[in-house]
Design an enzyme around this catalytic site. Structure first.
Site, PDB file in Angstrom:
ATOM      1  CD  GLU A   1      -3.256   1.059   0.373  1.00 12.75           C
ATOM      2  OE1 GLU A   1      -2.542   1.541  -0.579  1.00 12.75           O
ATOM      3  OE2 GLU A   1      -4.287   0.842   0.481  1.00 12.75           O
ATOM      4  CG  ASP A   2      -1.114   4.918  -1.205  1.00 12.84           C
ATOM      5  OD1 ASP A   2      -1.629   4.119  -0.714  1.00 12.84           O
ATOM      6  OD2 ASP A   2      -1.456   5.802  -2.082  1.00 12.84           O
TER       7      ASP A   2
ATOM      8  CG  ASP B   1      -5.972   8.132   6.378  1.00 14.86           C
ATOM      9  OD1 ASP B   1      -5.589   8.533   7.828  1.00 14.86           O
ATOM     10  OD2 ASP B   1      -6.774   8.818   5.666  1.00 14.86           O
TER      11      ASP B   1
ATOM     12  CG  PHE C   1      -3.960  15.337   2.023  1.00 19.17           C
ATOM     13  CD1 PHE C   1      -4.904  14.341   1.942  1.00 19.17           C
ATOM     14  CD2 PHE C   1      -3.529  15.873   0.899  1.00 19.17           C
ATOM     15  CE1 PHE C   1      -5.196  13.657   0.705  1.00 19.17           C
ATOM     16  CE2 PHE C   1      -3.811  15.241  -0.269  1.00 19.17           C
ATOM     17  CZ  PHE C   1      -4.827  14.190  -0.411  1.00 19.17           C
TER      18      PHE C   1
ATOM     19  NE  ARG D   1      -2.732   8.524  -8.839  1.00 16.85           N
ATOM     20  CZ  ARG D   1      -3.320   8.082  -7.694  1.00 16.85           C
ATOM     21  NH1 ARG D   1      -2.762   7.959  -6.715  1.00 16.85           N
ATOM     22  NH2 ARG D   1      -4.718   8.275  -7.698  1.00 16.85           N
TER      23      ARG D   1
HETATM   24  P1  IMP Z   1      -7.732   4.227   4.812  1.00 18.32           P
HETATM   25  O1  IMP Z   1      -8.585   3.067   3.918  1.00 18.32           O
HETATM   26  O2  IMP Z   1      -8.052   5.298   5.538  1.00 18.32           O
HETATM   27  O3  IMP Z   1      -6.405   3.467   5.391  1.00 18.32           O
HETATM   28  O4  IMP Z   1      -6.939   4.852   3.324  1.00 18.32           O
HETATM   29  C1  IMP Z   1      -6.045   4.309   2.656  1.00 18.32           C
HETATM   30  C2  IMP Z   1      -6.173   5.255   1.235  1.00 18.32           C
HETATM   31  O5  IMP Z   1      -6.524   6.455   1.262  1.00 18.32           O
HETATM   32  C3  IMP Z   1      -4.679   5.299   0.723  1.00 18.32           C
HETATM   33  O6  IMP Z   1      -4.562   4.077  -0.027  1.00 18.32           O
HETATM   34  C4  IMP Z   1      -4.549   6.463  -0.289  1.00 18.32           C
HETATM   35  O7  IMP Z   1      -5.103   6.281  -1.444  1.00 18.32           O
HETATM   36  C5  IMP Z   1      -5.779   7.352   0.440  1.00 18.32           C
HETATM   37  N1  IMP Z   1      -5.279   8.343   1.580  1.00 18.32           N
HETATM   38  C6  IMP Z   1      -5.076   8.172   2.791  1.00 18.32           C
HETATM   39  N2  IMP Z   1      -4.344   9.322   3.219  1.00 18.32           N
HETATM   40  C7  IMP Z   1      -3.976  10.081   2.275  1.00 18.32           C
HETATM   41  C8  IMP Z   1      -2.885  11.391   2.083  1.00 18.32           C
HETATM   42  O8  IMP Z   1      -2.479  11.699   2.859  1.00 18.32           O
HETATM   43  N3  IMP Z   1      -2.879  11.485   0.847  1.00 18.32           N
HETATM   44  C9  IMP Z   1      -3.220  10.907  -0.269  1.00 18.32           C
HETATM   45  N4  IMP Z   1      -4.250   9.932  -0.282  1.00 18.32           N
HETATM   46  C10 IMP Z   1      -4.431   9.454   1.057  1.00 18.32           C
END
Ligand code: IMP
Length: 191
Positions: free
Chosen positions: A109-110, A113, A162, A175
């Site tokens: 994963e990138d 969050d 963010f 990106r």
């Molecule tokens: P989660 O499901 O809340 O853990 O979010 C995961 C996804 O949200 C990541 O794969 C990103 O695509 C997006 N995301 C979460 N935080 C950021 C951020 O700070 N910048 C850009 N994308 C984010």
């Protein structure tokens, strides 16, 4: 998006982002994750599943630092509406084509969050017969995490702010930035 000078802020769709993690530091962080994965997965032929679009760059760098037998696949999920916050709903738009039964899966994963996306993916892959599922993430927002387990491997922990760059986007832009940039939303103190 203007072409960024090294170390200079970038503007994306009217928002200002400032450099946070440089490309050299990112390379060292990825190398550390690769080293840990090689230790654990040597002789286990892991299936390294890239979560598109955000993890494409991290995944490409990571697998090239792992000189062991491994396989790759790709899934596409969306939990963000492209803006600054999660939409809350996970949409699975392309699934892995590899047979998952008995495989040792590493979800790449990138960013983790809230944890919602990887928690959902862990369940999905286990239901399809994976022997194990672990998560390797470039970035981890520990303060924002509220669902499931934290990533087993994270190159960097960052504050609950963010970010864009190195695969991560703001409205699909940014990106391609070679570093990670932080949204500059701290307003100057009055007076
Ligand atoms: P989660 O499901 O809340 O853990 O979010 C995961 C996804 O949200 C990541 O794969 C990103 O695509 C997006 N995301 C979460 N935080 C950021 C951020 O700070 N910048 C850009 N994308 C984010």
């Amino acid at each position: 998006m203007d072409e960024p000078a090294i170390g200079a802020p970038v503007m994306i769709d009217g928002l200002r982002f400032v450099p946070m993690i440089g490309s050299g530091e990112i390379s060292r962080g990825i190398a550390a994750v690769a080293g840990a994965l090689v230790e654990r997965y040597r002789d286990r032929n892991p299936l390294m599943i890239c979560v598109l679009n955000g993890a494409a760059i991290f995944h490409a760098d990571l697998i090239r630092l792992m000189p062991i037998a491994l396989e790759v696949d790709y899934v596409r999920v969306s939990s963000y509406d492209g803006g600054l916050s999660s939409s809350g709903t996970i949409i699975f738009t392309a699934s892995a084509s590899t047979q998952l039964t008995g495989r040792n899966v590493i979800v790449v994963e990138d960013i983790v969050d809230t944890g919602r996306t990887v928690d959902w993916l862990r369940g999905y892959f286990m239901e399809r017969g994976a022997a194990s599922v672990e998560v390797a993430s470039l970035l981890y927002k520990r303060e924002a995490h509220m669902m499931g387990n934290p990533p087993e491997y994270a190159a960097f922990e960052i504050p609950n702010r963010f970010v864009v760059g190195f695969g991560l986007d703001y409205r699909q832009q940014g990106r391609n930035l070679p570093a990670v940039y932080l949204l500059d939303d701290i307003l100057p103190a009055e007076g």
